[in-house]
Design a protein around this motif. Structure first.
Motif, short mmCIF file in Angstrom:
data_model
loop_
_atom_site.label_atom_id
_atom_site.label_comp_id
_atom_site.label_asym_id
_atom_site.label_seq_id
_atom_site.Cartn_x
_atom_site.Cartn_y
_atom_site.Cartn_z
N TYR A 35 0.85 -1.18 0.00
CA TYR A 35 0.00 0.00 0.00
C TYR A 35 0.89 1.24 0.00
CZ TYR A 35 -4.41 -2.45 0.97
OH TYR A 35 -5.53 -3.22 0.89
N GLN A 37 0.80 5.42 1.19
CA GLN A 37 0.05 6.37 2.01
C GLN A 37 0.72 7.73 1.98
OE1 GLN A 37 -0.22 5.47 6.25
NE2 GLN A 37 -2.26 6.40 6.37
N GLY A 40 -2.24 12.56 5.57
CA GLY A 40 -3.65 12.89 5.69
C GLY A 40 -4.58 11.97 4.91
N GLN A 41 -4.01 10.99 4.24
CA GLN A 41 -4.82 10.05 3.46
C GLN A 41 -4.71 8.64 4.05
OE1 GLN A 41 -6.54 11.25 0.58
NE2 GLN A 41 -5.87 13.17 1.51
N GLY A 42 -5.71 7.82 3.71
CA GLY A 42 -5.62 6.42 4.11
C GLY A 42 -4.72 5.64 3.17
N PRO A 43 -4.32 4.43 3.56
CA PRO A 43 -3.51 3.60 2.66
C PRO A 43 -4.24 3.32 1.34
CG PRO A 43 -3.47 2.73 4.90
CD PRO A 43 -4.51 3.80 4.87
N GLU A 44 -3.48 3.42 0.25
CA GLU A 44 -4.01 3.18 -1.09
C GLU A 44 -3.42 1.88 -1.63
OE1 GLU A 44 -4.02 5.62 -5.35
OE2 GLU A 44 -2.35 5.81 -3.98
N LEU B 87 -8.37 4.21 11.46
CA LEU B 87 -8.70 3.91 10.07
C LEU B 87 -9.73 2.80 10.00
CD1 LEU B 87 -5.03 3.76 8.77
CD2 LEU B 87 -6.68 5.50 8.11
N PHE B 101 -9.45 1.35 2.22
CA PHE B 101 -9.37 2.14 3.44
C PHE B 101 -10.02 3.50 3.29
CE2 PHE B 101 -6.44 0.01 6.40
CZ PHE B 101 -5.97 -1.01 5.59
N GLY B 102 -10.53 4.01 4.40
CA GLY B 102 -10.92 5.41 4.49
C GLY B 102 -9.71 6.25 4.84
N ASP B 103 -9.91 7.59 4.91
CA ASP B 103 -8.80 8.50 5.18
C ASP B 103 -8.55 8.70 6.68
OD1 ASP B 103 -9.48 10.57 2.30
OD2 ASP B 103 -8.15 8.85 2.53
#
Lengths: 114, 111
Positions: A35, A37, A40-44, B87, B101-103
């Protein structure tokens, strides 16, 4: 087992250079995930493996990114011709397939492209 | 496409002041909903898995609940050490290997 290990913890590279990160999962886990990250963002999601097979790769991932998991053990993530937009935390996680288990994450590799 | 929206983005509480974090989701057949805690500079740490509407899980001052459209993480009498980003993530039955996932919600608990 000491959990999921990632190396290096930090990497600073010049734009255009290639970088490679390593992840050692929990030995009993047959699934491994990468992932990315940003602040300020969630894991992508980037990609994941079951044993040595790469089962899915994000459509967002350009051809500059490649991942391998030889022999179903550790994994490497390579980024070729790095760009400033690649600067992020790269997280590796592992899990088993025996049940709906949460991931065990490593501490990540912080990449800064200058 | 699976989606997860968390609110609020940030929450500041006094020590002992209970509150809830929200996770709204859309997924094509829920396999599991997950809550993680993330401290600065570290990877997320798994807290709970919820499988079906009506289910609840508890751990110390945290309690997670699930409905068909959202999940709540209730924090009772929080302490400063509960400060972290929380999260939420979902897995679909059709793609069991991948979590969306959300932020996150960044919680700060003041003494």
């Amino acid at each position: 087992d000491t959990g999921v290990s990632q190396d290096p913890r930090h990497k600073i590279t010049k734009r255009g250079q290639n970088v490679t990160f390593r992840c050692d999962p929990i030995s009993e886990h047959n699934r491994l995930y990468w992932y990315r990250q940003t602040l300020g963002q969630g894991p992508e999601f980037l990609t994941y493996f079951q044993n040595e097979a790469q089962l899915e790769k994000s459509r967002l991932l350009s051809d500059r990114f490649s991942a391998e998991r030889p022999k179903g053990s550790f994994s490497t993530l390579e980024i070729q011709r790095t760009e400033q937009g690649d600067s992020a935390m790269y997280l590796c996680a592992s899990s088993s397939t025996s049940d709906v288990a949460g991931y065990t994450f490593g501490s990540g590799t912080r990449l800064t492209v200058v | 496409e699976d989606q997860v929206t968390q609110s609020p983005e940030a929450l500041r509480l006094q020590e002992g002041e209970s509150s809830s974090l929200n996770c709204s989701y859309t997924v094509s057949g829920l396999r599991g909903l997950f809550w993680y805690r993330q401290d600065p500079g570290k990877g997320p740490e798994f807290l709970f898995t919820l499988y079906s509407a009506g289910e609840e899980k508890e751990k110390e001052r945290l309690k997670a609940t699930l409905t068909k459209k959202e999940s709540f993480l209730h924090i009772t009498a929080p302490k400063p050490e509960d400060s972290a980003t929380y999260l939420c993530a979902v897995q679909a039955r059709t793609n069991a290997g991948k979590s969306t996932f959300g932020d996150g919600t960044t919680l700060t608990v003041k003494p």
